[in-house]
Design a protein around this motif. Structure first.
Motif: not given
Length: 251
Positions: A53-60, A96-100, A127-130
């Protein structure tokens, strides 16, 4: 349609590596989380590799007790950027590909200026992350800086970074704005992730104000190919709440 299990709400009685395994066993295509920082990234990365599985995102992080993010708080810039950098390092460690980036409770021009500057830092540092920003509704998060999709769109367009995107949370945006079909169509170019939950109770996406068969069909017709985040609050064990999944996966 593909779906991601939000492990901030689903299987949140398990340690994150075990929650990842539970999501894989239940047939989810990906996972996402809120604040994984109390878990060793090596253990999380191992569970992701084991399950595929891919981890799509996590939060600050939210900040101090009672806070809901730091990035729009004047006078807290150094702390906010440290937490952004911490999230970036963790995301890179687990693939992980994104950070909220959470804005926090604030208002006014000074808060907007601080938020813009911190988002610029995040986008340049990774710059490589969303980098995601998410409007939250005024009932669940009264006083949160970011509450409307139009406000988010202005921040994104004026920032000028290709990796700054909108978290389109159907639950929050239905409460604040409604008209989600047209909003999905209009905002498609800047949407980085989509999340679903019933309105108004934030339960399973099979009841309430929204017909998620229609929402998912709209996303399909728009060419959305990424997993949609299931960020709802189950009543009872998570495994007993997944009756909605087969019908929406078939769309």
């Amino acid at each position: 349609m593909k779906f991601s299990a939000n492990l901030g709400f689903l299987w949140n009685d398990l340690a994150l590596p075990d929650a990842i395994r539970a999501a894989a066993a239940a047939g989810f295509d990906a996972v996402e989380c809120h604040w994984p920082y109390d878990q060793a990234p090596e253990a999380v990365a191992a569970a992701l590799a084991e399950t595929g599985l891919e981890m799509l995102g996590l939060n600050t992080l939210r900040g101090k007790p009672g806070e809901n993010g730091l990035s729009a708080l004047p006078g807290r810039e150094a702390e906010a950027r440290a937490e952004i950098d911490r999230a970036i390092a963790y995301a890179r460690a687990i693939g992980c590909g994104a950070i909220h980036v959470m804005a926090g409770f604030a208002e006014g021009p000074a808060a907007e200026a601080v938020f813009r500057a911190n988002l610029d830092h995040a986008c340049r540092a990774a710059s490589e992350l969303t980098i995601l920003i998410e409007p939250l509704n005024r009932h669940d998060a009264p006083g949160y800086f970011l509450t409307h999709s139009g406000q988010a769109l202005d921040l994104i367009e004026r920032a000028g970074h290709e990796n700054l995107k909108l978290m389109f949370d159907c639950y929050h945006l239905q409460i604040m704005e409604g008209d989600l079909t047209r909003r999905l169509q209009a905002l498609q170019p800047v949407i980085g992730h989509v999340q679903i939950a019933a309105v108004p109770d934030r339960g399973t996406p099979d009841h309430g104000e929204l017909d998620f068969r229609h929402i998912c069909a709209t996303l399909r017709d728009l060419g959305w190919a990424r997993p949609v985040g299931a960020e709802y609050r189950p009543v009872g064990p998570t495994g007993d709440s997944l009756g909605w999944l087969p019908a929406l996966r078939a769309i």
